[in-house]
Design a protein around this motif. Structure first.
Motif, PDB file in Angstrom:
ATOM      1  N   LYS A 253       0.796  -1.270  -0.057  1.00  0.00           N
ATOM      2  CA  LYS A 253      -0.084  -0.064  -0.093  1.00  0.00           C
ATOM      3  C   LYS A 253       0.911   1.267  -0.029  1.00  0.00           C
ATOM      4  O   LYS A 253       0.225   2.437  -0.392  1.00  0.00           O
ATOM      5  CB  LYS A 253      -0.864   0.011   0.979  1.00  0.00           C
ATOM      6  N   MET A 270       4.204  -0.247 -11.977  1.00  0.00           N
ATOM      7  CA  MET A 270       2.836  -0.129 -11.568  1.00  0.00           C
ATOM      8  C   MET A 270       1.925  -0.163 -12.696  1.00  0.00           C
ATOM      9  O   MET A 270       0.828  -0.846 -12.744  1.00  0.00           O
ATOM     10  CB  MET A 270       2.650   0.934 -10.270  1.00  0.00           C
ATOM     11  N   GLU A 271       2.100   0.828 -13.497  1.00  0.00           N
ATOM     12  CA  GLU A 271       1.065   1.030 -14.563  1.00  0.00           C
ATOM     13  C   GLU A 271       1.013  -0.172 -15.530  1.00  0.00           C
ATOM     14  O   GLU A 271      -0.012  -0.476 -16.002  1.00  0.00           O
ATOM     15  CB  GLU A 271       1.629   2.343 -15.263  1.00  0.00           C
ATOM     16  N   VAL A 275      -1.613  -1.305 -11.659  1.00  0.00           N
ATOM     17  CA  VAL A 275      -1.896  -0.587 -10.361  1.00  0.00           C
ATOM     18  C   VAL A 275      -1.684   1.048 -10.558  1.00  0.00           C
ATOM     19  O   VAL A 275      -0.706   1.405 -11.352  1.00  0.00           O
ATOM     20  CB  VAL A 275      -0.674  -0.893  -9.282  1.00  0.00           C
ATOM     21  N   ALA A 276      -2.513   1.841  -9.740  1.00  0.00           N
ATOM     22  CA  ALA A 276      -2.570   3.313 -10.012  1.00  0.00           C
ATOM     23  C   ALA A 276      -1.518   3.960  -9.004  1.00  0.00           C
ATOM     24  O   ALA A 276      -1.794   3.861  -7.739  1.00  0.00           O
ATOM     25  CB  ALA A 276      -4.000   3.952  -9.602  1.00  0.00           C
ATOM     26  N   LYS A 279      -2.455   6.394  -5.865  1.00  0.00           N
ATOM     27  CA  LYS A 279      -3.649   6.024  -5.323  1.00  0.00           C
ATOM     28  C   LYS A 279      -3.565   4.823  -4.871  1.00  0.00           C
ATOM     29  O   LYS A 279      -4.050   4.613  -3.580  1.00  0.00           O
ATOM     30  CB  LYS A 279      -4.549   6.281  -6.557  1.00  0.00           C
ATOM     31  N   ASP A 280      -3.572   3.779  -5.573  1.00  0.00           N
ATOM     32  CA  ASP A 280      -3.631   2.656  -5.083  1.00  0.00           C
ATOM     33  C   ASP A 280      -2.204   2.045  -4.355  1.00  0.00           C
ATOM     34  O   ASP A 280      -2.374   1.422  -3.108  1.00  0.00           O
ATOM     35  CB  ASP A 280      -3.353   1.370  -6.124  1.00  0.00           C
ATOM     36  N   ILE A 281      -1.079   2.971  -4.365  1.00  0.00           N
ATOM     37  CA  ILE A 281       0.044   2.737  -3.686  1.00  0.00           C
ATOM     38  C   ILE A 281       0.430   4.172  -3.497  1.00  0.00           C
ATOM     39  O   ILE A 281       0.810   4.849  -4.438  1.00  0.00           O
ATOM     40  CB  ILE A 281       1.080   1.749  -4.256  1.00  0.00           C
ATOM     41  N   LYS A 300       0.809  10.913  -9.276  1.00  0.00           N
ATOM     42  CA  LYS A 300       1.416   9.713  -9.152  1.00  0.00           C
ATOM     43  C   LYS A 300       2.371   9.733  -7.944  1.00  0.00           C
ATOM     44  O   LYS A 300       2.837   8.469  -7.805  1.00  0.00           O
ATOM     45  CB  LYS A 300       1.991   9.359 -10.552  1.00  0.00           C
TER      46      LYS A 300
END
Length: 353
Positions: A253, A270-271, A275-276, A279-281, A300
């Protein structure tokens, strides 16, 4: 800091600040050669010829400084090199520059070359902390003062160098941890953290990691589930982050990257994994490059802890003081800040590297 140190240091800080305003020490100017493509031993940027390995002193009457840079692995490092080259030129100092390309052995070779050329001062940005005592003894025996910059050296005899000029890496890690505690103050755990570390054995990697851990231990539910070195590069940052994302049941996270380049590589990973970033991380990085600020503007990256690469004016001032026979503080810390998404849009235009 003793009284004698204060007498030289505070007046010169004011002089330095004035010089930065008058000369634009944050402004990039055209160099004769790119720091990222610098040969192993360059001649002085002031127009001196390329240094040879002959064991004879240089005849230039100006101050001669031999600078061993550890490499050109990141935008931060390139900006650091440029700052030192520009400041030397402005101060009328003849600079012999050597790029070690991440090799401590090449740094030893460069320092011995500086000793043979009987330079006035040696400045070193060490690849790693350990293993410096013998070569620093050689410089001391030759009567050449040494200034350590950016990364520290681990030596038993502190008299082997005059001063260490650079960031407080432990404090940078602490700032990153403090931001995370504040960001997650209303978020229950457990929360898995991924850590992209720098070069193994390097001062920033050691100290940033320690400062971060010492700070987040205030919450037992913040767990570092992934950690690995990524050498301060975009390529390794992407590669290592990709490996962190392989287990969909244990996606972190939070990402704490020890520098911006690794964070930028991690964003790519991530992209590609869907995975955002930001936001997600939650992403926390260290350096403060323009590219990182642009990613903050995009949402980002959530926080950047500044590590100031523009050490040239501090180093040249210290060199001048050494040549005047004055005493320097053993530790000179560069001024730095913390930036978040809220401040990114306003600050991005001010980034000079």
């Amino acid at each position: 800091m003793g009284r004698q140190s204060r007498r030289w240091f505070f007046p010169y800080i004011w002089i330095l600040l004035m010089a930065c305003g008058l000369l634009g020490c944050n402004e990039a100017s055209t160099l004769e050669s790119s720091p990222s493509a610098a040969p192993h031993m360059e001649g002085a940027i002031s127009g001196q010829g390329r240094a040879s390995d002959a064991a004879e002193p240089l005849t230039d009457k100006r101050i001669v400084v031999g600078f061993s840079q550890l490499g050109s692995e990141s935008d931060w490092r390139i900006a650091n090199t440029r700052s030192i080259q520009e400041a030397a030129r402005e101060a009328g100092i003849t600079l012999l520059f050597s790029n070690a390309e991440q090799s401590q052995e090449k740094q030893f070779e460069a320092i011995r070359s500086f000793i043979r050329h009987k330079v006035d001062v040696i400045a070193i940005a060490p690849v790693v902390q350990s293993g410096w005592e013998p070569i620093l003894k050689e410089a001391k025996q030759a009567g050449i003062p040494v200034i350590i910059t950016d990364r520290a050296v681990d030596v038993k005899d502190p008299s082997l160098y005059v001063s260490f000029i650079g960031s407080d890496f432990y404090e940078e890690g602490r700032k990153a941890g403090k931001y995370l505690l504040d960001k997650l103050r209303d978020t229950p755990g457990p929360i898995v953290i991924a850590e992209l570390q720098g070069t193994v054995g390097s001062t920033p990697s050691i100290e940033r990691g320690k400062g971060f851990r010492d700070t987040i231990k205030a919450r037992a539910d913040l767990v570092i589930g992934y950690e690995a070195p990524a050498d301060f590069t975009v390529e390794q940052g992407k590669k290592v982050m990709s490996s962190f994302l392989k287990d969909p049941k244990k996606v972190p996270k939070v990402l704490f990257a020890h520098n911006d380049d690794m964070a930028l590589g991690a964003i790519e990973a991530m992209e590609e994994a869907g995975v955002a970033p930001g936001k997600d991380i939650i992403i926390i990085s260290v350096d403060g490059t323009r590219k990182a600020f642009e990613k903050m503007v995009e949402g980002k990256i959530n926080c950047v802890v500044e590590c100031n690469p523009l050490l040239g004016p501090l180093i040249t001032t210290a060199v001048m003081e050494v040549m005047e026979g004055r005493t320097l503080p053993k530790r000179i810390v560069s001024p730095e800040s913390v930036y978040t998404e809220v401040l990114a849009a306003k600050e991005v235009a001010n980034r000079k590297y």
